[in-house]
Design an enzyme around this catalytic site. Sequence first.
Site, PDB file in Angstrom:
ATOM      1  N   CYS A 101       0.858  -1.186   0.000  1.00 36.24           N
ATOM      2  CA  CYS A 101       0.000   0.000   0.000  1.00 36.24           C
ATOM      3  C   CYS A 101       0.898   1.241   0.000  1.00 36.24           C
ATOM      4  CB  CYS A 101      -0.871  -0.037   1.259  1.00 36.24           C
ATOM      5  SG  CYS A 101      -1.856   1.443   1.468  1.00 36.24           S
ATOM      6  N   HIS A 102       0.807   2.034  -1.049  1.00 39.69           N
ATOM      7  CA  HIS A 102       1.677   3.216  -1.073  1.00 39.69           C
ATOM      8  C   HIS A 102       1.057   4.435  -1.770  1.00 39.69           C
ATOM      9  CE1 HIS A 102       2.329   1.910  -5.196  1.00 39.69           C
ATOM     10  NE2 HIS A 102       2.870   3.075  -5.453  1.00 39.69           N
ATOM     11  N   ARG A 103      -0.066   4.250  -2.459  1.00 38.57           N
ATOM     12  CA  ARG A 103      -0.585   5.354  -3.275  1.00 38.57           C
ATOM     13  C   ARG A 103      -1.091   6.506  -2.441  1.00 38.57           C
ATOM     14  NH1 ARG A 103      -1.104   5.314  -8.355  1.00 38.57           N
ATOM     15  NH2 ARG A 103      -0.332   3.425  -9.258  1.00 38.57           N
ATOM     16  N   ARG A 111       6.795   6.181   1.974  1.00 34.72           N
ATOM     17  CA  ARG A 111       5.750   7.202   2.214  1.00 34.72           C
ATOM     18  C   ARG A 111       4.675   6.650   3.146  1.00 34.72           C
ATOM     19  NH1 ARG A 111       3.286   9.944  -2.018  1.00 34.72           N
ATOM     20  NH2 ARG A 111       1.539  10.456  -0.680  1.00 34.72           N
ATOM     21  N   ASP A 170      -2.251  -1.750  -3.930  1.00 37.04           N
ATOM     22  CA  ASP A 170      -2.741  -0.595  -4.685  1.00 37.04           C
ATOM     23  C   ASP A 170      -1.706  -0.194  -5.733  1.00 37.04           C
ATOM     24  OD1 ASP A 170      -0.790   0.564  -3.135  1.00 37.04           O
ATOM     25  OD2 ASP A 170      -2.105   1.997  -2.145  1.00 37.04           O
TER      26      ASP A 170
END
Length: 361
Positions: A206-208, A241, A282
């Site tokens: 998950c990074h978006r 992030r 994602d």
Amino acid sequence: MKIVTVIGARPQFIKAAAVSRIFRDQYSGDIDEIIVHTGQHFDSNMSEVFFNELDIPQPKYNLEVCGGTHGTMTGRMLETVEKVLLDELPDWVLVYGDTNSTLAGALAAVKLCIPVAHVEAGLRSFNMAMPEEINRIVTDRVSNMLFCPTELAVSNLQVEGVTKGVWNVGDVMYDVALFYKDRAINKSNVLQTCNLQKGEYVLVTCHRAENTDNKSRLKEILMSFGEIAKERQVVLPLHPRAKKLIAEYGYAGMMDNLIVTEPLAFMDMIALEQGAGAILTDSGGVQKEAFFYGVPCITMRDETEWGETVDLGWNQLVGAKFETIYQAYLDLEHSDRRIKGVYPYGKGTASQQIIQKLETY
Ligand code: UD1
């Protein structure tokens, strides 16, 4: 022929690796490729490790532009890439994907009347709130050669009136997935290191921005990972992030039952993907790798650029609500997961075709 390749982010290094290998192995002496690293991803495990592991030639220029707002970052890249182009005067500028590095490379080139080739052209999410969507549309508009990964990408461009210089060459990520499939299994010890059994664990990423910048979406996603972890081992290679924002929101405790790792080197990542019972993600690249390796995938987004993976029954697009994600995971046990219809991502020869087309332009 002299080509300047402008790259800056993890998925671009991976895509450029496939094309650079063909430049080096089959066209050395005929084509001179100069790599410009904008500096967008700079951590060693997001950048250097890919150059080493995937044998990408060292960048001749590292512009060290990272951080800041989209405008600041793109503006600084535009200025610095332009200087490089004025020094090098290449025949082509080659850009990949949809990052600020892609946009800056394309804009700097077109303003100097240097032809632009865009790899992964024509992808659309139809969501203008995504910075990537803006980068894609503008880059496609100013490119002379548009290398599309699928027929859907070609038709997206047609709808926008872009038909000249458009080629469906297949997906460079498929070239990469085929080339490294067995190499990764032979080289990586990641399953042993994390104490995982093939087919028995779930891989999640998950990074978006749309998920990590939004506190409640991120919470629901982490809740679903935690729920799955009650039954199966869940491995999360954590993007920098996401790591930063999880700490900021006070959500670190929600990962207590997960196996959390630093961002993984590519061989470890695709070995983990191939061994996973299911993937929740994602990421654009991970969705497709799941498809290439025949692992069922759940995508925690509201739209995807890779609609073929959904249409062919391999990927479920579920958004970011806990109940929907978890239910999709439970449904995997009963779903029919045969790829139906024609394979949409080419034959694994995209890189070769891209170079041939550039040479004969
Ligand atoms: C998307 C964008 C891309 C942009 C990026 C920003 C699309 C279609 N693409 O890429 O242009 O640069 O977001 O982050 O919208 N991987 C590892 N180790 C890990 C995790 C992933 O090697 O720990 C590999 C995966 O196997 C895959 C690639 O990295 O090949 C995916 O990169 P990711 O950072 O997830 O970006 P994308 O969402 O694919």
